[in-house]
Scaffold this active site. Sequence first.
Site, PDB file in Angstrom:
ATOM      1  N   GLY A  17      27.867   0.747   4.368  1.00 23.91           N
ATOM      2  CA  GLY A  17      28.394   0.549   5.715  1.00 23.91           C
ATOM      3  C   GLY A  17      28.814  -0.893   5.915  1.00 23.91           C
ATOM      4  N   CYS A  18      28.806  -1.325   7.141  1.00 22.13           N
ATOM      5  CA  CYS A  18      29.214  -2.684   7.494  1.00 22.13           C
ATOM      6  C   CYS A  18      28.372  -3.702   6.740  1.00 22.13           C
ATOM      7  CB  CYS A  18      29.055  -2.881   8.999  1.00 22.13           C
ATOM      8  SG  CYS A  18      29.314  -4.573   9.527  1.00 22.13           S
ATOM      9  N   PHE A  19      29.028  -4.632   6.067  1.00 18.80           N
ATOM     10  CA  PHE A  19      28.269  -5.592   5.267  1.00 18.80           C
ATOM     11  C   PHE A  19      27.422  -6.536   6.103  1.00 18.80           C
ATOM     12  CE2 PHE A  19      32.648  -7.655   4.102  1.00 18.80           C
ATOM     13  CZ  PHE A  19      32.850  -8.135   5.389  1.00 18.80           C
ATOM     14  N   TRP A  20      27.709  -6.674   7.391  1.00 22.81           N
ATOM     15  CA  TRP A  20      26.861  -7.520   8.233  1.00 22.81           C
ATOM     16  C   TRP A  20      25.449  -6.939   8.313  1.00 22.81           C
ATOM     17  CZ3 TRP A  20      30.666  -7.666  12.947  1.00 22.81           C
ATOM     18  CH2 TRP A  20      31.789  -8.442  12.628  1.00 22.81           C
ATOM     19  N   CYS A  21      25.351  -5.624   8.436  1.00 17.67           N
ATOM     20  CA  CYS A  21      24.039  -4.964   8.504  1.00 17.67           C
ATOM     21  C   CYS A  21      23.303  -5.080   7.176  1.00 17.67           C
ATOM     22  CB  CYS A  21      24.207  -3.482   8.847  1.00 17.67           C
ATOM     23  SG  CYS A  21      24.840  -3.140  10.495  1.00 17.67           S
TER      24      CYS A  21
END
Length: 187
Positions: A17-21
């Site tokens: 998923g989102c690499f920030w998470c």
Amino acid sequence: MNEEVVLDKAVATFGAGCFWCVEAVFQRLEGVIKVESGYMGGTTKNPTYKEVCTGTTGHVEVTRITYDPKKISYEELLEVFWKTHDPTTLNRQGNDIGTQYRSVVFYHDNTQKALAEKYKTELNAAGIFKAPIVTAIEPEKDFYVAEDYHQNYFNENGSQPYCQLVVRPKVEKFEKVFKDKLAKKKQ
């Protein structure tokens, strides 16, 4: 996260998923030296975030994790990977939809490949998830570091709405489940 000098380093690369998470979770583990957000798996050379977001580059938002295998094993990293995202949804994590958010383990050697395949098979056989795992297990490809503003995103932008609504709850859940694996905070 400790930027110590480690002679025996290893690398793991995950898309979840989102690499920030994903970055925010893995940064908090004892034994993790460095986490970089980036792109892997596609055909476009030196892709930009804007290009990857179109879903036409074949790239996935990934985190490349450099770790000390004397402090944390690849198996432990896999455990965190499998337990901190939904590996049963194809090209989607929550409201993030598209091939760039697919669940994937990019292995760096045959041992990583075998361990990822074994873990996936065991999870499916145990019926841990309500649906079959769709996580791809693929050889590593060229890694392209994401733009600077994506690095260390949650730690530097934690008050942003996306971070408050999506990243923070994931990090808080992770910290409860994996409290014994958290890096010690510097005083």
